[in-house]
Design an enzyme around this catalytic site. Structure first.
Site, PDB file in Angstrom:
ATOM      1  N   ASN A 108       0.823  -1.206   0.000  1.00  0.00           N
ATOM      2  CA  ASN A 108       0.000   0.000   0.000  1.00  0.00           C
ATOM      3  C   ASN A 108       0.861   1.263   0.000  1.00  0.00           C
ATOM      4  O   ASN A 108       1.898   1.309   0.665  1.00  0.00           O
ATOM      5  CB  ASN A 108      -0.947  -0.016   1.207  1.00  0.00           C
ATOM      6  CG  ASN A 108      -1.896  -1.187   1.128  1.00  0.00           C
ATOM      7  OD1 ASN A 108      -2.044  -1.811   0.079  1.00  0.00           O
ATOM      8  ND2 ASN A 108      -2.521  -1.512   2.244  1.00  0.00           N
ATOM      9  N   HIS A 125       5.892  -0.440  -2.540  1.00  0.00           N
ATOM     10  CA  HIS A 125       5.421   0.301  -3.728  1.00  0.00           C
ATOM     11  C   HIS A 125       5.442   1.816  -3.532  1.00  0.00           C
ATOM     12  O   HIS A 125       4.779   2.554  -4.273  1.00  0.00           O
ATOM     13  CB  HIS A 125       4.010  -0.180  -4.118  1.00  0.00           C
ATOM     14  CG  HIS A 125       3.986  -1.602  -4.556  1.00  0.00           C
ATOM     15  ND1 HIS A 125       2.822  -2.332  -4.632  1.00  0.00           N
ATOM     16  CD2 HIS A 125       4.976  -2.458  -4.904  1.00  0.00           C
ATOM     17  CE1 HIS A 125       3.104  -3.576  -5.036  1.00  0.00           C
ATOM     18  NE2 HIS A 125       4.394  -3.671  -5.208  1.00  0.00           N
TER      19      HIS A 125
HETATM   20  N1  APR Z   1     -10.190  -7.047   4.218  1.00  0.00           N
HETATM   21  C1  APR Z   1      -9.308  -7.921   3.657  1.00  0.00           C
HETATM   22  N2  APR Z   1      -9.195  -8.109   2.313  1.00  0.00           N
HETATM   23  C2  APR Z   1     -10.031  -7.409   1.521  1.00  0.00           C
HETATM   24  C3  APR Z   1     -11.003  -6.501   2.020  1.00  0.00           C
HETATM   25  C4  APR Z   1     -11.041  -6.328   3.437  1.00  0.00           C
HETATM   26  N3  APR Z   1     -11.897  -5.480   3.995  1.00  0.00           N
HETATM   27  N4  APR Z   1     -11.671  -5.947   0.964  1.00  0.00           N
HETATM   28  C5  APR Z   1     -11.141  -6.496  -0.167  1.00  0.00           C
HETATM   29  N5  APR Z   1     -10.159  -7.370   0.169  1.00  0.00           N
HETATM   30  C6  APR Z   1      -9.299  -8.145  -0.728  1.00  0.00           C
HETATM   31  C7  APR Z   1      -9.896  -8.472  -2.090  1.00  0.00           C
HETATM   32  O1  APR Z   1     -10.631  -9.679  -2.052  1.00  0.00           O
HETATM   33  C8  APR Z   1      -8.655  -8.593  -2.969  1.00  0.00           C
HETATM   34  O2  APR Z   1      -8.165  -9.918  -2.972  1.00  0.00           O
HETATM   35  O3  APR Z   1      -8.184  -7.342  -0.998  1.00  0.00           O
HETATM   36  C9  APR Z   1      -7.630  -7.693  -2.262  1.00  0.00           C
HETATM   37  C10 APR Z   1      -7.294  -6.410  -3.008  1.00  0.00           C
HETATM   38  O4  APR Z   1      -6.630  -6.765  -4.191  1.00  0.00           O
HETATM   39  P1  APR Z   1      -6.087  -5.632  -5.193  1.00  0.00           P
HETATM   40  O5  APR Z   1      -7.128  -4.619  -5.385  1.00  0.00           O
HETATM   41  O6  APR Z   1      -5.555  -6.358  -6.377  1.00  0.00           O
HETATM   42  O7  APR Z   1      -4.904  -4.948  -4.371  1.00  0.00           O
HETATM   43  P2  APR Z   1      -3.403  -5.442  -4.134  1.00  0.00           P
HETATM   44  O8  APR Z   1      -3.328  -6.922  -4.074  1.00  0.00           O
HETATM   45  O9  APR Z   1      -2.867  -4.687  -2.998  1.00  0.00           O
HETATM   46  O10 APR Z   1      -2.705  -4.924  -5.489  1.00  0.00           O
HETATM   47  C11 APR Z   1      -1.331  -5.073  -5.613  1.00  0.00           C
HETATM   48  O11 APR Z   1      -1.330  -3.761  -7.600  1.00  0.00           O
HETATM   49  O12 APR Z   1      -2.332  -2.024  -8.623  1.00  0.00           O
HETATM   50  C12 APR Z   1      -1.161  -2.426  -8.042  1.00  0.00           C
HETATM   51  O13 APR Z   1       0.536  -1.196  -6.969  1.00  0.00           O
HETATM   52  C13 APR Z   1      -0.791  -1.590  -6.841  1.00  0.00           C
HETATM   53  O14 APR Z   1       0.001  -2.298  -4.678  1.00  0.00           O
HETATM   54  C14 APR Z   1      -0.940  -2.553  -5.676  1.00  0.00           C
HETATM   55  C15 APR Z   1      -0.729  -3.894  -6.329  1.00  0.00           C
END
Ligand code: APR
Length: 253
Positions: A108, A125
């Site tokens: 994040n 990141h």
């Molecule tokens: N608590 C826990 N998990 C959750 C919640 C919650 N309240 N709400 C959603 N999620 C989960 C979703 O099911 C999903 O698997 O969080 C995940 C979010 O996934 P992404 O949106 O893909 O985010 P992330 O994995 O952090 O993305 C990785 O991608 O876009 C780039 O640089 C950006 O750091 C980011 C990286």
């Protein structure tokens, strides 16, 4: 919660109490309950609304700097308005109660772990609230220009050479900060227990840290209300949210 889930959660809780080296890897889901949108959740995710290549890449920024700058300005305001949730606070409280036991690695770019008190979070990141120059500062003989000296604008730019200011985040196609990546890999190698919270596991090299920790002997547990791309790398999956599950899991033993 079913009886089996309850028992599994209790087992994980006792593993947490015994663990000397706990590593927590977080993604956008960690901050979802603080009102910061995730990236890939259907409908609500940022990438379901905008094209990541146009807004989170150097090419996209050079192609339309004003649009990208405005989009980051909006996201920055969202981060400033947000507050750490019960999940962030539970991690910070655990770290206060057990100094030296917990390493938090985050994908994040918000500052909610830090605002909850976890100041030594490993940031893979970058930091959305920080600035950097788009190009290396061309100054010779003396310190490079500071982005604070930049002339205001959308985006701000250098008075001397016109260099543009950009957010200090890792864009698609860019390398992660080496020191942070090395620290994250070392923490994964040494972990007894890794919690993977709120990530889809769609982005590498962060997505490889769970499997790396497991190969090194760690017990890996995922906290996510939905399936992720790295569920297969886990020993245990807790279908719940960060703010719902972490306070229970990390409650004082
Ligand atoms: N608590 C826990 N998990 C959750 C919640 C919650 N309240 N709400 C959603 N999620 C989960 C979703 O099911 C999903 O698997 O969080 C995940 C979010 O996934 P992404 O949106 O893909 O985010 P992330 O994995 O952090 O993305 C990785 O991608 O876009 C780039 O640089 C950006 O750091 C980011 C990286």
């Amino acid at each position: 919660m079913s009886l089996t889930e309850h028992i599994e959660l209790e087992e994980l809780q006792s593993r947490l109490h015994r663990a000397r080296r706990l590593v927590v890897l977080t993604g956008a889901g960690m901050s979802a309950e603080s009102g910061i949108p995730t990236f890939r959740d259907a409908m609500t995710g940022l990438w379901s609304r905008v094209d990541p290549a146009a807004l989170a890449s150097e090419e996209g920024f050079r192609a339309d700097t004003a649009r990208v700058w405005a989009w980051y300005a909006e996201r920055r305001e969202g981060v400033r308005q947000a507050e750490p949730n019960a999940g962030h606070r539970a991690l910070a409280d655990y770290a206060r109660r057990h100094p030296g036991r917990l390493t938090v690695i985050t994908q994040n770019v918000d500052d909610l772990h830090q605002r909850a008190g976890h100041t030594d979070t490993i940031r893979l990141h970058g930091d959305i609230l920080a600035d950097q120059w788009l190009d290396p500062c061309p100054r010779r003989g003396g310190p490079p220009c500071d982005t604070d000296w930049a002339r205001p604008g959308q985006p701000p730019h250098c008075n001397e050479c016109g260099n543009l200011v950009r957010p200090a985040v890792v864009w698609f196609g860019e390398n992660l900060p080496l020191a942070a990546l090395n620290a994250a890999e070392a923490a994964a190698d040494a972990a007894e227990l890794m919690l993977v919270v709120g990530t889809s596991g769609a982005v590498w090299p962060a997505a490889g840290l769970a499997a790396r920790a497991r190969r090194a002997g760690a017990w890996v547990a995922i906290v996510n209300p939905h399936p992720s791309e790295i569920d297969g790398d886990a020993d245990q999956i807790v279908r719940g949210t960060a703010a719902g599950v972490l306070p229970v899991l990390l409650a004082a033993g």
